[in-house]
Design a protein around this motif. Structure first.
Motif, PDB file in Angstrom:
ATOM      1  N   LEU A 309      76.315  63.635  10.191  1.00 61.18           N
ATOM      2  CA  LEU A 309      75.786  63.375  11.520  1.00 61.18           C
ATOM      3  C   LEU A 309      76.008  61.938  11.967  1.00 61.18           C
ATOM      4  CD1 LEU A 309      72.408  65.348  11.464  1.00 61.18           C
ATOM      5  CD2 LEU A 309      74.487  65.921  12.725  1.00 61.18           C
ATOM      6  N   HIS A 310      76.084  61.014  11.022  1.00 67.19           N
ATOM      7  CA  HIS A 310      76.320  59.610  11.368  1.00 67.19           C
ATOM      8  C   HIS A 310      77.714  59.441  11.969  1.00 67.19           C
ATOM      9  CE1 HIS A 310      72.637  57.963   9.575  1.00 67.19           C
ATOM     10  NE2 HIS A 310      72.788  58.891   8.643  1.00 67.19           N
ATOM     11  N   VAL A 311      78.696  60.116  11.413  1.00 64.54           N
ATOM     12  CA  VAL A 311      80.064  60.056  11.959  1.00 64.54           C
ATOM     13  C   VAL A 311      80.093  60.673  13.351  1.00 64.54           C
ATOM     14  CG1 VAL A 311      82.428  60.922  11.696  1.00 64.54           C
ATOM     15  CG2 VAL A 311      81.186  60.045   9.707  1.00 64.54           C
ATOM     16  N   VAL A 312      79.417  61.820  13.511  1.00 65.44           N
ATOM     17  CA  VAL A 312      79.373  62.487  14.821  1.00 65.44           C
ATOM     18  C   VAL A 312      78.717  61.579  15.852  1.00 65.44           C
ATOM     19  CG1 VAL A 312      78.481  64.467  16.103  1.00 65.44           C
ATOM     20  CG2 VAL A 312      79.314  64.779  13.761  1.00 65.44           C
ATOM     21  N   ALA A 313      77.596  60.960  15.491  1.00 64.19           N
ATOM     22  CA  ALA A 313      76.889  60.073  16.413  1.00 64.19           C
ATOM     23  C   ALA A 313      77.757  58.886  16.811  1.00 64.19           C
ATOM     24  CB  ALA A 313      75.586  59.583  15.773  1.00 64.19           C
ATOM     25  N   ASP A 314      78.485  58.340  15.856  1.00 64.56           N
ATOM     26  CA  ASP A 314      79.342  57.183  16.115  1.00 64.56           C
ATOM     27  C   ASP A 314      80.485  57.548  17.064  1.00 64.56           C
ATOM     28  OD1 ASP A 314      80.318  54.461  15.638  1.00 64.56           O
ATOM     29  OD2 ASP A 314      81.944  55.449  14.553  1.00 64.56           O
ATOM     30  N   LEU A 315      81.143  58.665  16.811  1.00 64.66           N
ATOM     31  CA  LEU A 315      82.287  59.061  17.633  1.00 64.66           C
ATOM     32  C   LEU A 315      81.874  59.470  19.043  1.00 64.66           C
ATOM     33  CD1 LEU A 315      84.366  61.098  15.024  1.00 64.66           C
ATOM     34  CD2 LEU A 315      85.005  58.930  16.071  1.00 64.66           C
ATOM     35  N   LEU A 316      80.708  60.111  19.171  1.00 63.01           N
ATOM     36  CA  LEU A 316      80.281  60.591  20.486  1.00 63.01           C
ATOM     37  C   LEU A 316      79.455  59.564  21.257  1.00 63.01           C
ATOM     38  CD1 LEU A 316      79.352  64.336  19.882  1.00 63.01           C
ATOM     39  CD2 LEU A 316      81.548  63.309  20.416  1.00 63.01           C
ATOM     40  N   GLY A 317      79.128  58.453  20.622  1.00 61.60           N
ATOM     41  CA  GLY A 317      78.381  57.418  21.319  1.00 61.60           C
ATOM     42  C   GLY A 317      76.909  57.709  21.449  1.00 61.60           C
ATOM     43  N   HIS A 318      76.328  58.427  20.479  1.00 59.26           N
ATOM     44  CA  HIS A 318      74.892  58.687  20.481  1.00 59.26           C
ATOM     45  C   HIS A 318      74.160  57.494  19.892  1.00 59.26           C
ATOM     46  CE1 HIS A 318      75.546  63.322  20.466  1.00 59.26           C
ATOM     47  NE2 HIS A 318      75.450  62.843  21.689  1.00 59.26           N
ATOM     48  N   ALA A 319      73.031  57.159  20.494  1.00 62.94           N
ATOM     49  CA  ALA A 319      72.248  56.041  19.985  1.00 62.94           C
ATOM     50  C   ALA A 319      71.570  56.383  18.669  1.00 62.94           C
ATOM     51  CB  ALA A 319      71.209  55.620  21.018  1.00 62.94           C
ATOM     52  N   SER A 320      71.329  57.676  18.427  1.00 60.07           N
ATOM     53  CA  SER A 320      70.622  58.105  17.226  1.00 60.07           C
ATOM     54  C   SER A 320      71.241  59.392  16.694  1.00 60.07           C
ATOM     55  CB  SER A 320      69.141  58.323  17.544  1.00 60.07           C
ATOM     56  OG  SER A 320      68.491  59.008  16.494  1.00 60.07           O
ATOM     57  N   VAL A 321      71.193  59.560  15.370  1.00 57.02           N
ATOM     58  CA  VAL A 321      71.698  60.797  14.772  1.00 57.02           C
ATOM     59  C   VAL A 321      70.817  61.983  15.157  1.00 57.02           C
ATOM     60  CG1 VAL A 321      72.811  59.672  12.814  1.00 57.02           C
ATOM     61  CG2 VAL A 321      70.410  60.354  12.645  1.00 57.02           C
ATOM     62  N   THR A 322      69.597  61.696  15.602  1.00 57.38           N
ATOM     63  CA  THR A 322      68.708  62.775  16.040  1.00 57.38           C
ATOM     64  C   THR A 322      69.338  63.537  17.199  1.00 57.38           C
ATOM     65  OG1 THR A 322      66.787  61.470  15.382  1.00 57.38           O
ATOM     66  CG2 THR A 322      66.397  63.314  16.869  1.00 57.38           C
ATOM     67  N   THR A 323      69.987  62.817  18.092  1.00 53.07           N
ATOM     68  CA  THR A 323      70.666  63.459  19.218  1.00 53.07           C
ATOM     69  C   THR A 323      71.806  64.337  18.726  1.00 53.07           C
ATOM     70  OG1 THR A 323      70.164  61.495  20.535  1.00 53.07           O
ATOM     71  CG2 THR A 323      71.773  63.029  21.443  1.00 53.07           C
ATOM     72  N   SER A 324      72.499  63.886  17.694  1.00 59.69           N
ATOM     73  CA  SER A 324      73.649  64.629  17.172  1.00 59.69           C
ATOM     74  C   SER A 324      73.234  65.858  16.374  1.00 59.69           C
ATOM     75  CB  SER A 324      74.495  63.713  16.268  1.00 59.69           C
ATOM     76  OG  SER A 324      74.830  62.518  16.935  1.00 59.69           O
ATOM     77  N   ALA A 325      71.976  65.911  15.951  1.00 60.18           N
ATOM     78  CA  ALA A 325      71.527  67.005  15.083  1.00 60.18           C
ATOM     79  C   ALA A 325      71.667  68.368  15.741  1.00 60.18           C
ATOM     80  CB  ALA A 325      70.078  66.778  14.665  1.00 60.18           C
TER      81      ALA A 325
END
Length: 350
Positions: A309-325
């Protein structure tokens, strides 16, 4: 992407520059239920006083303007409103929310309309037309359906078919096919938001370094690596784009190929229309026609490929991995694999 508003400084120096002007103009607009002026006041308030201030996106302002118009329709016609803006109560807002729900509006739409009207109330407080925001204690309706259950992503097969459509449908128009394929890939592979896609400039592309600079939500910038397929599409489009007449050296990466805006920056509405055309050909239901479907697809497939989820958050520009979950929850195969693995584990223990 958020851009500076032309003429905003001049506007602030006139109509809304002083407390006296704000109160006078605000009172007049509230009494007349002048939608244009009230939207103008709210926009200025949000640009100056909201938490995001000058970073508030044009899409948000446009959505809230529509919400204010909807609210003013509810309060009644300007000549004889059933609910005067300076006499509103929390109950008036609760009745409005109930009216929208009974009309079949989805909870998220009702919530957005409430927030738009609430910003109008805050702007009227700022203008000293109201003493307090009457909507402050009103809560939007909750949505019993989990986000991952109502927001669907494309399958691997569907995204492959979608990305092949521009070349199939525009075999005789390489310029259009190249641009449309790039638009779909920017959303469906790199996971860019709609505003990020149309906000890209040619100078944001680094083919040598294999990266793309994206100006994202809240004015944050991120650098996204380019996989070989996307890099090839970008290279082809940059060559094809030279055939388009662009007045004044327009730096926009994606440009309009039709109408009076030919050669100008592609608008968000234009990008949506293009995507809708391909969704329709693919046979997708209308509820999946939004550009955000591409971003959800990229997020879901990125998580499936990485399980990080950290990679997903970084690539998509999410401020938190919670959003990417949410992308982990949207991937049905991930959950299926989990329960199958548990079953295998139990079988081994027994």
């Amino acid at each position: 992407m958020t851009k500076a508003v032309p003429g905003l400084a001049l506007q602030l120096a006139s109509k809304w520059s002083s407390p006296e002007n704000r109160r006078r103009e605000g009172l007049r607009a509230a009494h007349a239920q002048d939608a244009g002026t009230l939207i103008d006041l709210t926009t200025t308030y949000m640009r100056l006083k909201s938490s995001r201030k000058g970073r508030t996106s044009e899409l948000t302002l446009k959505a809230y303007a529509e919400s204010i118009r909807q609210f003013l329709q509810f309060t009644g016609p300007p000549e004889s409103p059933s609910r005067a803006l300076n006499q509103l109560t929390a109950e008036d807002f609760e009745v409005w929310l109930l009216t929208m729900q009974e009309a079949g509006l989805k909870p998220n739409t009702v919530k957005r309309h409430l927030y738009g009207a609430r910003n109008l109330m805050k702007a009227l407080v700022w203008a000293n037309v109201l003493k307090a925001d009457p909507s402050a204690g009103v809560s939007p309706p909750s949505d019993p359906t989990p986000a991952h259950a109502k927001k669907r992503a494309l399958t691997q097969t569907q995204i492959r078919e979608l990305l092949a459509l521009p070349a199939e449908l525009h075999a005789g128009d390489g310029l259009r096919a190249s641009r449309d394929a790039l638009l779909l890939v920017l959303g469906g592979t790199l996971g860019l938001r709609a505003a990020e896609i149309v906000g890209l400039d040619v100078g944001d592309v680094d083919l040598t370094g294999g990266s793309l600079t994206v100006r994202g939500k809240g004015g944050k910038t991120r650098v996204v690596p380019l996989p070989a397929g996307v890099k090839a599409l970008l290279g082809r489009w940059l060559v094809a784009r030279r055939a388009v007449t662009v007045d004044g050296g327009n730096p926009a990466l994606l440009v309009s190929l039709s109408g009076v805006n030919y050669g100008g920056r592609l608008s968000t509405d234009g990008a949506r229309f293009i995507a809708h055309t391909y969704y329709r050909h693919l046979g997708l239901p209308p509820e999946m026609w939004g550009l955000h479907t591409l971003r959800r697809t990229a997020g879901t497939h990125l998580y499936r490929a990485t399980r990080d989820l950290h990679v997903v958050a970084d690539l998509l520009g999410h401020a938190s991995v919670t959003t990417s979950a949410i992308y982990a929850k949207m991937d049905v195969d991930v959950r299926r694999e989990a329960v199958e693995a548990m079953e295998r584990l139990r079988a081994g223990e027994e």
